[in-house]
Design an enzyme around this catalytic site. Structure first.
Site, PDB file in Angstrom:
ATOM      1  N   GLY A  16       0.804  -1.219   0.000  1.00  0.00           N
ATOM      2  CA  GLY A  16       0.000   0.000   0.000  1.00  0.00           C
ATOM      3  C   GLY A  16       0.838   1.270   0.000  1.00  0.00           C
ATOM      4  O   GLY A  16       0.569   2.196   0.758  1.00  0.00           O
ATOM      5  N   SER A  17       1.851   1.343  -0.874  1.00  0.00           N
ATOM      6  CA  SER A  17       2.773   2.479  -0.838  1.00  0.00           C
ATOM      7  C   SER A  17       2.090   3.802  -1.183  1.00  0.00           C
ATOM      8  O   SER A  17       2.417   4.845  -0.595  1.00  0.00           O
ATOM      9  CB  SER A  17       3.965   2.240  -1.773  1.00  0.00           C
ATOM     10  OG  SER A  17       3.533   1.902  -3.072  1.00  0.00           O
ATOM     11  N   LEU A  92      -5.694  -6.264  -5.366  1.00  0.00           N
ATOM     12  CA  LEU A  92      -5.740  -7.161  -6.524  1.00  0.00           C
ATOM     13  C   LEU A  92      -6.978  -8.039  -6.546  1.00  0.00           C
ATOM     14  O   LEU A  92      -6.916  -9.212  -6.905  1.00  0.00           O
ATOM     15  CB  LEU A  92      -4.468  -8.023  -6.554  1.00  0.00           C
ATOM     16  CG  LEU A  92      -3.156  -7.237  -6.602  1.00  0.00           C
ATOM     17  CD1 LEU A  92      -1.967  -8.192  -6.591  1.00  0.00           C
ATOM     18  CD2 LEU A  92      -3.112  -6.324  -7.817  1.00  0.00           C
ATOM     19  N   ASN A 109      -8.559   4.174  -8.522  1.00  0.00           N
ATOM     20  CA  ASN A 109      -7.469   3.232  -8.716  1.00  0.00           C
ATOM     21  C   ASN A 109      -6.381   3.906  -9.541  1.00  0.00           C
ATOM     22  O   ASN A 109      -6.656   4.809 -10.332  1.00  0.00           O
ATOM     23  CB  ASN A 109      -7.960   1.981  -9.452  1.00  0.00           C
ATOM     24  CG  ASN A 109      -6.878   0.923  -9.568  1.00  0.00           C
ATOM     25  OD1 ASN A 109      -6.220   0.586  -8.583  1.00  0.00           O
ATOM     26  ND2 ASN A 109      -6.691   0.385 -10.760  1.00  0.00           N
ATOM     27  N   HIS A 111      -3.308   3.038 -12.280  1.00  0.00           N
ATOM     28  CA  HIS A 111      -2.855   1.987 -13.191  1.00  0.00           C
ATOM     29  C   HIS A 111      -1.497   2.382 -13.772  1.00  0.00           C
ATOM     30  O   HIS A 111      -1.317   3.534 -14.201  1.00  0.00           O
ATOM     31  CB  HIS A 111      -3.865   1.778 -14.311  1.00  0.00           C
ATOM     32  CG  HIS A 111      -3.538   0.616 -15.195  1.00  0.00           C
ATOM     33  ND1 HIS A 111      -3.692  -0.696 -14.782  1.00  0.00           N
ATOM     34  CD2 HIS A 111      -3.051   0.554 -16.461  1.00  0.00           C
ATOM     35  CE1 HIS A 111      -3.321  -1.502 -15.752  1.00  0.00           C
ATOM     36  NE2 HIS A 111      -2.925  -0.772 -16.780  1.00  0.00           N
ATOM     37  N   ASP A 152      -9.872  -1.934 -14.843  1.00  0.00           N
ATOM     38  CA  ASP A 152      -9.216  -0.803 -15.514  1.00  0.00           C
ATOM     39  C   ASP A 152     -10.114  -0.126 -16.545  1.00  0.00           C
ATOM     40  O   ASP A 152      -9.653   0.310 -17.596  1.00  0.00           O
ATOM     41  CB  ASP A 152      -7.922  -1.269 -16.205  1.00  0.00           C
ATOM     42  CG  ASP A 152      -6.998  -2.003 -15.260  1.00  0.00           C
ATOM     43  OD1 ASP A 152      -6.901  -1.597 -14.095  1.00  0.00           O
ATOM     44  OD2 ASP A 152      -6.373  -2.992 -15.684  1.00  0.00           O
ATOM     45  N   GLU A 181       4.205   7.106  -8.750  1.00  0.00           N
ATOM     46  CA  GLU A 181       2.785   6.884  -8.435  1.00  0.00           C
ATOM     47  C   GLU A 181       2.311   7.552  -7.145  1.00  0.00           C
ATOM     48  O   GLU A 181       1.257   8.218  -7.147  1.00  0.00           O
ATOM     49  CB  GLU A 181       2.482   5.384  -8.385  1.00  0.00           C
ATOM     50  CG  GLU A 181       2.395   4.741  -9.740  1.00  0.00           C
ATOM     51  CD  GLU A 181       2.120   3.248  -9.651  1.00  0.00           C
ATOM     52  OE1 GLU A 181       1.664   2.679 -10.646  1.00  0.00           O
ATOM     53  OE2 GLU A 181       2.350   2.654  -8.578  1.00  0.00           O
TER      54      GLU A 181
END
Length: 203
Positions: A16-17, A92, A109, A111, A152, A181
């Site tokens: 969970g960065s 996931l 989310n 991607h 996605d 990210e």
């Protein structure tokens, strides 16, 4: 102009960065939000441990044995803590109808590649970067999008370009994207929290 804190829930299957970066921004006064709940489908996920260390409620909701019950529980737990927006940070599992029904248009989310061409079931992690390089593109992208019932697939909110460098491998591209990210997620949430970025179909 939004003034009250945005109440966030988090979903993570491992570290969970991006969620850590979001909580850092909240604690540092850079994001007008409140971390209400961290949920993982994986009991040994590091995200559960570090969330608890920060004083954020953390919960494991396994999905494999009874996906429908897990879906209902996840929706109920988020709602019980007043969560307004769910942030997926390396989660996931496909979300079910209870969560999507209650939080439709309010689940984000990130991607690690250009959508829609490099998304869908099975397209995550290094597989995305391998496909981008195999396609011979001059640049990749990081995309933040809303989540719906397809992998996605939901509406795009923000995109950041990631130029392909000479000699790039899937490993080097993955490392560069991963490094970008968390800050990109924080910036996008800052825009939402301030009202500068409005979510589609917002009431």
């Amino acid at each position: 102009m939004r003034t009250r804190p945005l109440k966030l829930g988090f979903l993570a299957s491992a570290n969970g960065s991006s969620a850590q970066a979001v909580m850092d921004a909240i604690e540092g006064g850079r994001l007008n939000a409140e971390a209400c709940l961290m949920v993982s489908n994986n009991r040994s996920a590091a995200a559960l441990a570090w969330a608890q260390d920060r004083g954020v409620p953390a919960l494991c909701v396994p999905t494999a044995a009874d996906p429908e019950a897990a879906d209902r529980r996840l929706a109920d737990e988020m709602a019980a803590r007043g969560v307004e927006l769910i942030v997926m940070s390396g989660y996931l599992r496909r979300l079910g109808p209870a969560v999507l029904g209650r939080y439709g248009g309010r689940i984000l989310n990130i991607h690690p590649g250009p959508l829609p061409d490099f998304g869908g079931q099975g397209m995550y992690g290094r597989r995305v970067h391998e496909a981008v390089l195999a396609a011979g593109l001059a640049e990749s992208s990081i995309v933040i999008h809303l989540v719906d019932e397809e992998y996605d697939h939901g509406p795009e909110l923000a995109r950041r370009r990631v130029p392909i460098q000479p000699g790039d491998t899937p490993e080097t591209l993955e490392a560069r994207v991963k490094a970008m990210e968390p800050a990109f997620f924080v910036e996008t949430l800052q825009q939402i929290a301030s009202g500068a970025l409005e979510l589609p179909d917002a009431a």
